[in-house]
Design a protein around this motif. Structure first.
Motif, PDB file in Angstrom:
ATOM      1  N   PHE A 168     -44.512   6.264 -27.632  1.00  0.00           N
ATOM      2  CA  PHE A 168     -43.827   5.192 -27.610  1.00  0.00           C
ATOM      3  C   PHE A 168     -42.851   4.952 -28.806  1.00  0.00           C
ATOM      4  O   PHE A 168     -42.948   4.043 -29.519  1.00  0.00           O
ATOM      5  N   PRO A 169     -41.769   5.890 -28.856  1.00  0.00           N
ATOM      6  CA  PRO A 169     -40.938   5.624 -29.949  1.00  0.00           C
ATOM      7  C   PRO A 169     -39.997   4.502 -29.755  1.00  0.00           C
ATOM      8  O   PRO A 169     -39.673   3.949 -31.147  1.00  0.00           O
ATOM      9  N   GLU A 170     -39.921   3.764 -28.840  1.00  0.00           N
ATOM     10  CA  GLU A 170     -38.978   2.676 -28.715  1.00  0.00           C
ATOM     11  C   GLU A 170     -39.584   1.563 -28.487  1.00  0.00           C
ATOM     12  O   GLU A 170     -39.185   0.365 -28.665  1.00  0.00           O
ATOM     13  N   SER A 171     -41.091   1.455 -28.705  1.00  0.00           N
ATOM     14  CA  SER A 171     -41.962   0.208 -28.683  1.00  0.00           C
ATOM     15  C   SER A 171     -41.861  -0.611 -30.017  1.00  0.00           C
ATOM     16  O   SER A 171     -41.779   0.005 -31.060  1.00  0.00           O
ATOM     17  N   SER A 172     -41.944  -1.987 -29.728  1.00  0.00           N
ATOM     18  CA  SER A 172     -41.648  -2.754 -30.935  1.00  0.00           C
ATOM     19  C   SER A 172     -42.997  -2.650 -31.849  1.00  0.00           C
ATOM     20  O   SER A 172     -43.040  -3.028 -33.120  1.00  0.00           O
ATOM     21  N   TRP A 173     -44.209  -2.049 -31.179  1.00  0.00           N
ATOM     22  CA  TRP A 173     -45.492  -1.937 -31.846  1.00  0.00           C
ATOM     23  C   TRP A 173     -45.330  -0.851 -32.896  1.00  0.00           C
ATOM     24  O   TRP A 173     -46.124  -0.904 -33.957  1.00  0.00           O
ATOM     25  N   ILE A 174     -44.549   0.259 -32.800  1.00  0.00           N
ATOM     26  CA  ILE A 174     -44.451   1.225 -33.667  1.00  0.00           C
ATOM     27  C   ILE A 174     -43.970   0.710 -34.892  1.00  0.00           C
ATOM     28  O   ILE A 174     -44.193   1.230 -36.113  1.00  0.00           O
ATOM     29  N   GLN A 175     -42.937  -0.199 -35.051  1.00  0.00           N
ATOM     30  CA  GLN A 175     -42.615  -1.003 -36.300  1.00  0.00           C
ATOM     31  C   GLN A 175     -43.541  -1.472 -36.948  1.00  0.00           C
ATOM     32  O   GLN A 175     -43.692  -1.487 -38.269  1.00  0.00           O
ATOM     33  N   HIS A 176     -44.562  -2.087 -36.227  1.00  0.00           N
ATOM     34  CA  HIS A 176     -45.576  -2.920 -36.960  1.00  0.00           C
ATOM     35  C   HIS A 176     -46.541  -1.907 -37.569  1.00  0.00           C
ATOM     36  O   HIS A 176     -47.351  -2.111 -38.612  1.00  0.00           O
TER      37      HIS A 176
END
Length: 307
Positions: free
Chosen positions: A238-246
């Protein structure tokens, strides 16, 4: 202008009309079907069904089954009786009708339709995430039975759409429970729930959050290597998921994904070096003291011999 008397008369007419229409449904005379053939009774019931007079249709279907229990039209009547109850939102009765039909006519061509409707009835009773998900699980069970037993059935496209929603619902339930365990600091239990989402509902859009929450729980337990592994899989899937930033934020203090040095490891190495130097200094001092004592003893012995 309308007079008060005219308004009252109009209202009275409306009430009478409503009573008349409702009486049409409640004053059904089943006696007229006495000694009638199965097809005649079935057609009468189907006519009521098409008119959306479902209560009367159910009664006539009941009469068909009573008068002609071995007619080939009885299975269809059972299914349509289930449809009548579904239309009237009598979901419990509808479920009973479809289930009885499947048990009594397991090879009938309408079994696939009955399975689809059982899934749909339970699907439409799916509760909010905070509630027990029995209907959600039942809906999924029936729709998978439809898919597995009748892979080419004409209802599968609709069934697949419902299954996607059901899976998302069940994933959301696991995340909800997992977060509850996190608040209670029961991290092993939360890890089990988040892993359930990843393993069973990995294709839903709830999966990225499950990865993030799993990382949180591992870090809370100081299982940093496990957290890194989970982050690695998450970053690939999931490289584009907003959860990766968290996830990056909570990993940044110790993880090599961030250009900042690993503070905990660096500090540990520095402490080890300092401790090693201190031990070396102490050992050097101890040796010097021992050598000094040995020289003093030797000199004392030499003076004694001279005297």
């Amino acid at each position: 202008m309308y007079s008060v008397f005219g308004m009252k008369r109009f209202s009275l007419c409306v009430c009478c009309a409503a009573l008349f229409l409702s009486g049409c449904s409640s004053d059904l005379d089943l006696g007229k079907f006495q000694n009638k053939g199965a097809e005649v009774i079935y057609n009468a019931a189907k006519q009521e069904f098409d008119r959306k007079r479902y209560s009367d249709a159910v009664k006539i279907f009941d009469e068909l089954e009573r008068a002609h229990p071995y007619s080939k039209l009885v299975p269809q009547a059972q299914v349509l009786r289930g449809d009548c109850n579904y239309k009237m939102k009598k979901y419990g009765d509808a479920i009973s009708e479809y289930e009885i039909f499947i048990r009594t006519h397991p090879t009938h061509e309408m079994v696939q339709y009955a399975l689809y409707m059982l899934g749909k009835v339970h699907y439409e009773q799916m509760p909010i995430i905070q509630r027990d998900q029995e209907n959600t699980l039942k809906a999924k069970e029936y729709l998978f039975a439809l898919k597995n037993n009748f892979p080419s059935n004409k209802y599968q496209k609709s069934a697949d759409e419902m299954i996607k929603v059901l899976n998302k619902q069940l994933a959301g339930k696991d995340i909800y429970i997992g977060k509850y365990y996190q608040k209670k600091k029961n991290y092993p239990a939360s890890i089990e729930r988040f892993n359930s989402v990843i393993n069973n509902y990995g294709e839903t859009d709830m999966a990225p959050e499950a990865f993030h929450r799993l990382i949180e729980s591992y870090i809370a337990m100081e299982l940093y290597e496990e957290a890194k592994k989970v982050y690695g899989v998450m970053a690939k899937k999931f490289p584009e998921s907003s959860w990766i930033q968290h996830a990056q934020k909570i990993m940044s203090s110790f993880s090599p994904i961030n250009p900042q040095p690993e503070k905990s490891k660096t500090q540990s190495k520095d402490r080890a070096k300092a401790q090693s130097k201190d031990r070396a200094k102490t050992q050097s001092k101890d040796r010097a003291k021992a050598q000094s004592k040995d020289r003093a003893k030797a000199q004392s012995k030499d003076r004694a011999k001279t005297q």
